[in-house]
Design an enzyme around this catalytic site. Structure first.
Site, PDB file in Angstrom:
ATOM      1  N   ASP A   9       0.876  -1.170   0.000  1.00  0.00           N
ATOM      2  CA  ASP A   9       0.000   0.000   0.000  1.00  0.00           C
ATOM      3  C   ASP A   9       0.915   1.222   0.000  1.00  0.00           C
ATOM      4  O   ASP A   9       2.135   1.095  -0.149  1.00  0.00           O
ATOM      5  CB  ASP A   9      -1.033  -0.045   1.145  1.00  0.00           C
ATOM      6  CG  ASP A   9      -0.424   0.222   2.523  1.00  0.00           C
ATOM      7  OD1 ASP A   9       0.822   0.377   2.623  1.00  0.00           O
ATOM      8  OD2 ASP A   9      -1.185   0.266   3.499  1.00  0.00           O
ATOM      9  N   CYS A  66       2.934  -3.242   3.995  1.00  0.00           N
ATOM     10  CA  CYS A  66       2.176  -2.043   4.379  1.00  0.00           C
ATOM     11  C   CYS A  66       2.988  -1.348   5.469  1.00  0.00           C
ATOM     12  O   CYS A  66       4.191  -1.605   5.592  1.00  0.00           O
ATOM     13  CB  CYS A  66       0.749  -2.391   4.810  1.00  0.00           C
ATOM     14  SG  CYS A  66       0.598  -3.500   6.225  1.00  0.00           S
ATOM     15  N   THR A  68       2.836  -1.597   8.749  1.00  0.00           N
ATOM     16  CA  THR A  68       3.214  -2.526   9.820  1.00  0.00           C
ATOM     17  C   THR A  68       3.377  -3.975   9.361  1.00  0.00           C
ATOM     18  O   THR A  68       3.953  -4.790  10.090  1.00  0.00           O
ATOM     19  CB  THR A  68       2.119  -2.540  10.900  1.00  0.00           C
ATOM     20  OG1 THR A  68       0.891  -2.935  10.273  1.00  0.00           O
ATOM     21  CG2 THR A  68       1.956  -1.171  11.539  1.00  0.00           C
ATOM     22  N   HIS A  99       8.120 -24.738   8.659  1.00  0.00           N
ATOM     23  CA  HIS A  99       7.095 -25.352   9.509  1.00  0.00           C
ATOM     24  C   HIS A  99       5.671 -25.050   9.066  1.00  0.00           C
ATOM     25  O   HIS A  99       4.796 -25.909   9.181  1.00  0.00           O
ATOM     26  CB  HIS A  99       7.253 -24.874  10.964  1.00  0.00           C
ATOM     27  CG  HIS A  99       8.513 -25.358  11.612  1.00  0.00           C
ATOM     28  ND1 HIS A  99       8.693 -25.343  12.977  1.00  0.00           N
ATOM     29  CD2 HIS A  99       9.663 -25.870  11.093  1.00  0.00           C
ATOM     30  CE1 HIS A  99       9.903 -25.820  13.274  1.00  0.00           C
ATOM     31  NE2 HIS A  99      10.515 -26.141  12.143  1.00  0.00           N
ATOM     32  N   HIS A 134       4.895 -31.495  10.107  1.00  0.00           N
ATOM     33  CA  HIS A 134       4.310 -30.182   9.831  1.00  0.00           C
ATOM     34  C   HIS A 134       3.170 -30.275   8.809  1.00  0.00           C
ATOM     35  O   HIS A 134       2.257 -29.466   8.825  1.00  0.00           O
ATOM     36  CB  HIS A 134       5.385 -29.215   9.342  1.00  0.00           C
ATOM     37  CG  HIS A 134       6.504 -29.052  10.321  1.00  0.00           C
ATOM     38  ND1 HIS A 134       6.306 -28.522  11.578  1.00  0.00           N
ATOM     39  CD2 HIS A 134       7.814 -29.384  10.233  1.00  0.00           C
ATOM     40  CE1 HIS A 134       7.464 -28.522  12.228  1.00  0.00           C
ATOM     41  NE2 HIS A 134       8.390 -29.041  11.439  1.00  0.00           N
TER      42      HIS A 134
END
Ligand code: RB5
Length: 148
Positions: A9, A66, A68, A99, A134
């Site tokens: 963004d 973005c 964060t 994993h 996994h």
């Protein structure tokens, strides 16, 4: 080398540009899905540009940026078949590929500097899923998706 789709963004566009340049130099095939400017946009619109391709496996991996990394990860993880991981360290990038078979890396331009982000992306793009125990856990995640 690895093929990947990338988008951001407005709060991630500068880091995206840096990663696109550096990852191409390293020989990765980079599909840049925008944006090209810092004009305000909504992160879910750009998350889906990447997830639409990654769910089809062409390419199999994506990067979303973005401010964060959080908004992008929330949006991407709404899409069936997407396992998006916010990574702040190379350790997390390696572990989430090995994993969780994460297929989208989420980064925060306001959190992680360009140099660290590049190292995280390099690890994410070159580490394989380990399968084994996994895989059974991924199958359970897929079963949760199927209930929605
Ligand atoms: C944009 O200001 C910011 O909210 C966005 O980039 C992201 O960090 C949201 O999670």
């Amino acid at each position: 080398m690895t093929a990947l789709a990338i988008a951001a963004d407005h709060a991630g566009v500068a880091l995206k540009a840096e990663l696109v340049t550096e990852l191409k130099k390293l020989g990765h095939e980079v599909i840049d899905l925008g944006p090209d400017s810092t004009a305000s946009v909504d992160y879910p619109d750009f998350a889906t540009r990447v997830t639409d391709l990654v769910v089809k496996g062409t390419p199999a991996l994506g990067i979303l940026i973005c401010g964060t990394g959080i908004g992008m990860s929330i949006a991407a993880n709404k899409v069936h078949g997407i396992r998006a991981a916010i990574c702040r360290t190379e350790f997390e990038a390696r572990a989430t590929r090995q994993h969780n078979d994460a297929n989208v890396l989420c980064l925060g331009q306001r959190v992680t500097g360009g140099g660290v982000a590049l190292e995280i992306a390099k690890v994410f793009l070159t580490t394989s899923f380990e399968g084994g125990r996994h895989q059974a856990r991924i199958d359970k995640v897929k079963a949760l998706e199927a209930k929605r």
